[in-house]
Design an enzyme around this catalytic site. Structure first.
Site, PDB file in Angstrom:
ATOM      1  N   ASP A 574       0.825  -1.206   0.000  1.00 27.76           N
ATOM      2  CA  ASP A 574       0.000   0.000   0.000  1.00 27.76           C
ATOM      3  C   ASP A 574       0.860   1.257   0.000  1.00 27.76           C
ATOM      4  OD1 ASP A 574       0.821  -0.693   2.718  1.00 27.76           O
ATOM      5  OD2 ASP A 574      -0.418   0.998   3.348  1.00 27.76           O
ATOM      6  N   GLU A 627      -5.940  -6.122   6.840  1.00 30.73           N
ATOM      7  CA  GLU A 627      -6.530  -4.874   6.367  1.00 30.73           C
ATOM      8  C   GLU A 627      -6.980  -5.080   4.925  1.00 30.73           C
ATOM      9  OE1 GLU A 627      -4.263  -1.289   8.770  1.00 30.73           O
ATOM     10  OE2 GLU A 627      -3.552  -1.848   6.778  1.00 30.73           O
TER      11      GLU A 627
END
Length: 730
Positions: A574, A627
């Protein structure tokens, strides 16, 4: 994990899955001529030893000290012996087919007068390659011919009144058209393994030099292992940065003692520890200067076989953000203070106390763990770990390097090493191909086919073909976060459906050409029972993007039954370089098709679709941290038919039995904060499918969950970053 915010359809291969019941490197100093010989004229290459360390079974054994495996262990001082009766047999599974050319037998006095050497491709149909009724025993060399995976010695008449007794049973041959010249095992550990003893000058200066290079090198190419010989080291503060492993070289953590600290802090990132990844501490005893050692890490930063004669602080200086980690087989005499750590998993350890919890603190087999009290405070505590095996590690036996492979434990509680010895096997370094930077996949595979294990020294390894682990009980051990990058879209590593393979201590980094898979444990349709000797993955990490563009459809596929997944972080990046919704596309993280698979410490994050999919029966997960992908551009991009978003952890509707404890999923849809995720978990509603202590949480209101599991559990809402929990499902 992000640093941008406060952090306090059934696949085709699964559709054909069967069920079963519970009962049932090149070395860089090699001369160029050796490399040429490996690749040229393979049909004329010399045969190599194939059998050493292979899986072996026997009709019987005389006693506990004469196991069948002794005949293929490379040790001329150990033997297999049978019961005192005729006939008896010893069978070797070479792991994959080979063209066989020679058998060497080293008999003890109690030998066979009459016996056969038999070959089989499938373990069922056998042909005789050699037979005799007049063997004189001693050392015999038998020229044979045939293609086979299985080789069996069948004794039909004993020469003495005792059983059949063999010091060694060696099988030679070639695979894939040639064996090449024999690849040597052992050797030096290369330039990136730094070995210290108490008399080494300026230890602190060398450790500081490496830390200065590695402190903020999150996506750098350097890899280091700091190895300390047994002894006592005074006034040490070893700060550990990225891609750095620190470890003692004793057989026991108490053999190597620091009067000082092994420290991870977050000064490089302004006190934020949520990106303190990819490092480890192992097999040391610490007497912290202040009484408390600081280990402020997040994912992929294991703390294993450590003895802290004091306390352990898991938060950075200033108690900034930290997002979770892993302790195993460690003894903390004082109190562990997680402070700002949002979640943590501790396994088979001993602690003097535990101070607090934020969202999810999970313990299994931990002496001194707090009592179960989820969700207030959020402690998930299992008295024992149902099945565990500690990670293999390098150590010194006198002046000789060996790798110790701990034995499997059942219902373990506390450390494996306290009080001295522990069950397991020591393997000499000579039985490992010591892989160094520049090694090719062809040579690595040739070493494996020869019967060697693999020890990857710290470095980055590009491979153009799959590493094939076909032999039972093979050890593949990485030092210093050794990193394997598959080129041209190949799968980095595949493991056959064999017993007892140990994969540990390395990182697979996806290449820019999409790989369908990065790691496969067992082939599609694997069905063998490995309950007595399972394959294990420990500190095996996967990264897609971050260091540059990378793609993989599915990161890890587990087809073999009984596999142990002990601490993995499977991460679609990310941040860093080469990331974005399509740039580092990766639909699935971990897919489990095998039965009776156990995951202890499962960290899987940010995949475009399902992070974890489970199709096997009787699967169990103790601690799951997830996540969802931050970078989803809009609701449509994650839409799953009529369902809003893909679950973080999905158990297929066909599964009858499954169980999980201490599991959390978080969302941070910062590109489009209006995205709604229907649930974090999805599972069939059946009596045998059970979950305990689940949570979902919206980080700062960037996206929301409607439920925790299926349509059960309250929605998250607002910007309060408060978890929604379910204590038991159904």
């Amino acid at each position: 994990m992000s640093v941008a915010l406060v952090r306090s359809s059934r696949p085709p291969e699964a559709a054909s899955r069967r069920r079963r019941t519970p009962a049932l490197v090149v070395i860089t100093t090699l001369v160029a001529t050796l490399l040429a010989a490996v690749q040229a004229a393979p049909a004329q290459a010399a045969p190599v030893l194939l059998s050493q360390g292979s899986a072996v079974t026997a009709s019987s054994q005389e006693n506990g000290g004469t196991a069948a495996s002794n005949a293929v262990d490379g040790d001329g001082g150990t033997r297999w012996s049978s019961a005192f009766a005729d006939p008896q047999w010893l069978r070797i599974d070479l792991g994959s087919p080979a063209a066989l050319s020679r058998v060497e037998l080293a008999w003890e006095t109690a030998h066979a007068k009459s016996y056969r050497i038999e070959l089989s491709t499938d373990g069922n149909d056998w042909t005789t390659a050699y037979s005799t009724t007049t063997s004189a025993g001693g050392n015999e060399t038998l020229n044979i011919s045939g293609d086979a995976r299985y080789v069996r010695l069948t004794g039909t008449e004993r020469a003495t009144g005792y059983g059949y007794s063999l010091w060694e049973f060696k099988v030679f041959g070639t695979r894939d058209g040639g064996g090449g010249p024999e690849i040597p095992g052992g050797g030096d550990l290369g330039p990136n393994v730094h070995v210290f003893d108490p008399s080494t000058p300026d230890i602190q200066g060398k450790v500081d030099e490496i830390f200065k290079k590695q402190e903020s090198a999150q996506f750098g190419l350097d890899r280091h292992a700091l190895m300390f010989k047994p002894g006592t080291y005074d006034n040490i503060n070893a700060q550990i940065g990225f891609y750095t492993q620190i470890a003692g070289l004793g057989l026991n953590p108490d053999d190597t003692t620091f009067n000082g600290d092994v420290t991870v802090d977050a000064g490089w990132f302004d006190g934020n520890a949520t990106q303190n990844f990819w490092r480890s501490a192992e097999n040391l005893t610490l007497n912290p200067v202040s009484g408390t050692n600081r280990w402020a890490v997040s994912q992929a930063a294991p703390f294993r076989r450590m003895h802290v004669k004091g306390g352990l602080n898991l938060a950075p200086d200033g108690y900034g953000w930290a997002s979770g980690g892993y302790i195993a087989d460690s003894k903390i005499d004082g109190t562990v203070g997680p402070y700002s750590q949002q979640q943590w998993y501790t396994r088979d350890s001993s602690v003097g106390g535990w101070t607090n919890a934020v969202w999810n603190m999970t313990f299994s087999g931990v002496q001194g763990a707090p009592a179960a009290s989820y969700p207030t405070p959020p402690y998930t505590t299992l008295d024992t770990t149902p099945i565990s095996r500690e990670k293999p590690f390098l150590y010194l036996d006198g002046n000789d390097y060996k790798v110790f492979v701990p034995a499997k434990r059942v219902n373990a509680r506390g450390v494996s090493w306290d009080g001295g010895t522990q069950p397991g096997e020591s393997i000499p370094l000579e039985r490992f191909y010591v892989v160094k930077q520049g090694a090719t996949a062809a040579t690595i595979n040739a070493a494996l086919a020869q019967g060697l294990n693999l020890l990857f020294t710290p470095g980055v390894y590009h491979i153009d073909r799959t590493i094939e682990v076909n032999r039972a009980n093979t050890v593949v051990l990485g030092l210093g976060l050794a990193t394997i990058i598959p080129d041209n879209g190949v799968t980095a590593m595949k493991v056959a459906d064999v017993d007892g393979v140990k994969l540990a201590g390395f990182l697979i980094d996806a290449g820019p050409v999409n790989s369908e898979t990065l790691l496969e444990v067992g082939p599609q349709g694997a069905s063998a029972d490995h309950a007595a000797n399972p394959t294990s993955l420990q500190d095996v990490f996967v990264r897609i993007g971050g260091a540059g563009p990378g793609k993989a459809t599915t990161s890890i596929v587990v087809n073999s039954d009984d596999t142990i997944i002990d601490h993995t972080w499977v991460w679609r990046a990310d941040h860093g370089e080469g990331w974005g919704w399509e740039t580092n596309r990766a639909d699935y993280g971990v897919r489990v098709n095998g039965d009776d698979v156990l995951a202890t410490g499962l960290f899987v994050e940010h995949f475009n679709k399902y992070d974890v999919e489970w199709y096997g029966e009787r699967g169990r997960t103790i601690f799951f941290q997830n996540e969802k992908a931050y970078d989803a551009p809009n609701q449509e991009a994650i839409q799953n038919g009529d369902t809003k978003g893909y679950a973080a952890y999905r158990v297929d509707d066909s599964v009858e039995q499954h169980e999980g404890w201490g599991m959390g999923s978080y969302c941070y849809y910062n590109v489009d904060p209006t995205i709604v995720q229907q649930h974090g978990f999805k599972a069939p509603v059946k009596p045998g499918v059970k979950f305990h202590n689940l949570l979902v949480v919206s980080l700062g209101g960037n996206g929301q969950y409607q439920h925790v599991i299926n349509n059960v559990g309250s929605p998250t809402s607002g910007t309060s970053t408060i978890p929604s929990t379910v204590t038991n499902f159904p």
